[in-house]
Design a protein around this motif. Structure first.
Motif, PDB file in Angstrom:
ATOM      1  N   ALA A 130       0.823  -1.210   0.000  1.00 19.74           N
ATOM      2  CA  ALA A 130       0.000   0.000   0.000  1.00 19.74           C
ATOM      3  C   ALA A 130       0.859   1.263   0.000  1.00 19.74           C
ATOM      4  O   ALA A 130       0.418   2.312  -0.455  1.00 19.74           O
ATOM      5  CB  ALA A 130      -0.927  -0.003   1.212  1.00 19.74           C
ATOM      6  N   PHE A 131       2.082   1.169   0.494  1.00 18.15           N
ATOM      7  CA  PHE A 131       2.979   2.328   0.473  1.00 18.15           C
ATOM      8  C   PHE A 131       3.366   2.697  -0.960  1.00 18.15           C
ATOM      9  O   PHE A 131       3.681   3.834  -1.247  1.00 18.15           O
ATOM     10  CB  PHE A 131       4.266   2.044   1.257  1.00 18.15           C
ATOM     11  N   TYR A 132       3.351   1.718  -1.856  1.00 17.50           N
ATOM     12  CA  TYR A 132       3.801   1.943  -3.234  1.00 17.50           C
ATOM     13  C   TYR A 132       2.649   2.019  -4.215  1.00 17.50           C
ATOM     14  O   TYR A 132       2.766   2.660  -5.246  1.00 17.50           O
ATOM     15  CB  TYR A 132       4.763   0.841  -3.662  1.00 17.50           C
ATOM     16  N   ALA A 133       1.570   1.297  -3.943  1.00 15.36           N
ATOM     17  CA  ALA A 133       0.412   1.287  -4.835  1.00 15.36           C
ATOM     18  C   ALA A 133      -0.427   2.516  -4.525  1.00 15.36           C
ATOM     19  O   ALA A 133      -1.481   2.446  -3.925  1.00 15.36           O
ATOM     20  CB  ALA A 133      -0.390   0.012  -4.645  1.00 15.36           C
ATOM     21  N   ASP A 134       0.073   3.644  -4.920  1.00 14.34           N
ATOM     22  CA  ASP A 134      -0.529   4.914  -4.551  1.00 14.34           C
ATOM     23  C   ASP A 134      -0.675   5.771  -5.795  1.00 14.34           C
ATOM     24  O   ASP A 134       0.171   5.736  -6.683  1.00 14.34           O
ATOM     25  CB  ASP A 134       0.381   5.607  -3.524  1.00 14.34           C
ATOM     26  N   ASP A 135      -1.724   6.537  -5.822  1.00 17.94           N
ATOM     27  CA  ASP A 135      -1.927   7.454  -6.944  1.00 17.94           C
ATOM     28  C   ASP A 135      -1.017   8.667  -6.860  1.00 17.94           C
ATOM     29  O   ASP A 135      -0.971   9.463  -7.792  1.00 17.94           O
ATOM     30  CB  ASP A 135      -3.390   7.912  -6.990  1.00 17.94           C
ATOM     31  N   ASP A 136      -0.320   8.795  -5.751  1.00 10.22           N
ATOM     32  CA  ASP A 136       0.575   9.939  -5.547  1.00 10.22           C
ATOM     33  C   ASP A 136       2.023   9.490  -5.788  1.00 10.22           C
ATOM     34  O   ASP A 136       2.650   8.906  -4.912  1.00 10.22           O
ATOM     35  CB  ASP A 136       0.397  10.475  -4.134  1.00 10.22           C
ATOM     36  N   PRO A 137       2.575   9.763  -6.981  1.00  3.15           N
ATOM     37  CA  PRO A 137       3.941   9.332  -7.272  1.00  3.15           C
ATOM     38  C   PRO A 137       4.973   9.930  -6.317  1.00  3.15           C
ATOM     39  O   PRO A 137       5.968   9.282  -6.011  1.00  3.15           O
ATOM     40  CB  PRO A 137       4.189   9.811  -8.704  1.00  3.15           C
ATOM     41  N   ALA A 138       4.742  11.130  -5.835  1.00  2.00           N
ATOM     42  CA  ALA A 138       5.689  11.760  -4.896  1.00  2.00           C
ATOM     43  C   ALA A 138       5.732  10.974  -3.581  1.00  2.00           C
ATOM     44  O   ALA A 138       6.803  10.794  -2.997  1.00  2.00           O
ATOM     45  CB  ALA A 138       5.308  13.216  -4.646  1.00  2.00           C
ATOM     46  N   ARG A 139       4.585  10.507  -3.136  1.00  2.00           N
ATOM     47  CA  ARG A 139       4.525   9.704  -1.904  1.00  2.00           C
ATOM     48  C   ARG A 139       5.297   8.396  -2.104  1.00  2.00           C
ATOM     49  O   ARG A 139       6.114   8.012  -1.262  1.00  2.00           O
ATOM     50  CB  ARG A 139       3.077   9.408  -1.539  1.00  2.00           C
ATOM     51  N   ALA A 140       5.022   7.713  -3.198  1.00  2.00           N
ATOM     52  CA  ALA A 140       5.723   6.464  -3.485  1.00  2.00           C
ATOM     53  C   ALA A 140       7.225   6.693  -3.570  1.00  2.00           C
ATOM     54  O   ALA A 140       8.015   5.882  -3.076  1.00  2.00           O
ATOM     55  CB  ALA A 140       5.196   5.851  -4.781  1.00  2.00           C
ATOM     56  N   GLN A 141       7.632   7.808  -4.164  1.00  2.00           N
ATOM     57  CA  GLN A 141       9.055   8.149  -4.266  1.00  2.00           C
ATOM     58  C   GLN A 141       9.686   8.343  -2.886  1.00  2.00           C
ATOM     59  O   GLN A 141      10.780   7.847  -2.620  1.00  2.00           O
ATOM     60  CB  GLN A 141       9.221   9.422  -5.119  1.00  2.00           C
ATOM     61  N   ARG A 142       8.983   9.057  -2.008  1.00  2.00           N
ATOM     62  CA  ARG A 142       9.509   9.299  -0.646  1.00  2.00           C
ATOM     63  C   ARG A 142       9.662   7.979   0.117  1.00  2.00           C
ATOM     64  O   ARG A 142      10.674   7.755   0.785  1.00  2.00           O
ATOM     65  CB  ARG A 142       8.578  10.238   0.125  1.00  2.00           C
ATOM     66  N   VAL A 143       8.664   7.132   0.005  1.00  2.00           N
ATOM     67  CA  VAL A 143       8.703   5.840   0.716  1.00  2.00           C
ATOM     68  C   VAL A 143       9.837   4.978   0.173  1.00  2.00           C
ATOM     69  O   VAL A 143      10.597   4.380   0.935  1.00  2.00           O
ATOM     70  CB  VAL A 143       7.341   5.125   0.633  1.00  2.00           C
ATOM     71  N   MET A 144       9.967   4.925  -1.152  1.00  2.00           N
ATOM     72  CA  MET A 144      11.025   4.115  -1.749  1.00  2.00           C
ATOM     73  C   MET A 144      12.397   4.620  -1.326  1.00  2.00           C
ATOM     74  O   MET A 144      13.281   3.845  -0.966  1.00  2.00           O
ATOM     75  CB  MET A 144      10.907   4.121  -3.270  1.00  2.00           C
ATOM     76  N   LYS A 145      12.577   5.924  -1.355  1.00  2.00           N
ATOM     77  CA  LYS A 145      13.859   6.515  -0.960  1.00  2.00           C
ATOM     78  C   LYS A 145      14.180   6.180   0.504  1.00  2.00           C
ATOM     79  O   LYS A 145      15.309   5.818   0.831  1.00  2.00           O
ATOM     80  CB  LYS A 145      13.836   8.025  -1.174  1.00  2.00           C
TER      81      LYS A 145
END
Length: 164
Positions: A130-145
Motif C-alpha cells: 500500500a505504500f507503493y500502490a498509490d496514486d501519488d507518485p511523490a509519496r511512493a518516491q519518498r517511501v522508496m527513498k
C-alpha cells in the motif's frame, strides 16, 4: 500426520537440513517438525552415510516445508526469498533479530536478510504494498527513498515518509 499441501517448498542443504528445520521451528509460532527420514544403505550410491538425515518435513506457521540434505552442489540465492509479513515494529524486530543472527550482514537491505544457512528472508510490515500502490507518485518516491536507506525496516520511518 502432516497436512498435505498442493505446493511445498523444498529447501536443499548440504548436511544442515535438521539443524535448519529445528532453528526455523524455534523462530515461528505454530510450527513443528513432522517427520525425519534417514538415508538407507542405498544412500551410499549418492555419497551419503546410511542413517544420516535425508529429509525433514516440517511446518512453519501452518505452511509445509521440506528440508533435504542433498549435498554441496546447490546453494540458496537471494533470487528466492521467504516473506514474513509482520503486524508491527516489535514483530519486525523479533523476526529480524532471530533470522539475521549468524547470517551475512552484506545481504541485509530493504528488509531482506540472509540467515545463517544462506536462506533469504524478507521481513516486512503487513500492507507494505500500500505504500507503493498509490496514486501519488511523490509519496511512493519518498517511501522508496526511505526504504532504500534501511537494512531492517523501520515502520515509523516509512510512515513518516508516506506522510511527507
Amino acid at each position: 500426520m502432516p497436512q498435505v499441501h498442493t505446493i511445498t517448498p523444498c529447501l536443499w542443504f548440504d548436511t544442515e537440513a535438521e539443524a535448519a528445520a529445528n532453528f526455523y521451528v524455534s523462530v515461528f509460532p505454530q510450527s513443528k517438525i513432522h517427520r525425519i527420514a534417514r538415508y538407507p544403505e542405498a544412500g551410499k550410491d549418492v555419497g551419503r552415510t546410511p542413517g544420516a538425515v535425508m529429509v525433514v518435513d516440517f511446518e512453519l506457521a501452518g505452511h509445509g516445508f521440506t528440508a533435504l540434505n542433498g549435498g554441496p552442489e546447490f546453494h540458496f540465492t537471494p533470487a528466492v526469498s521467504l516473506q514474513v509479513y509482520c503486524r508491527d515494529q516489535q514483530e519486525i524486530d523479533r523476526y529480524w533479530d532471530a533470522l539475521s543472527d549468524g547470517g551475512d550482514p552484506s545481504a541485509q537491505q530493504c528488509g531482506w536478510l540472509g540467515d545463517k544457512f544462506g536462506l533469504s528472508w524478507q521481513i516486512v510490515p503487513e500492507g507494505i504494498d500500500a505504500f507503493y500502490a498509490d496514486d501519488d507518485p511523490a509519496r511512493a518516491q519518498r517511501v522508496m527513498k526511505a526504504m532504500l536507506s534501511m537494512k531492517k525496516i523501520d515502520l515509523a520511518a516509512l510512515r513518516r515518509a508516506a506522510a511527507g
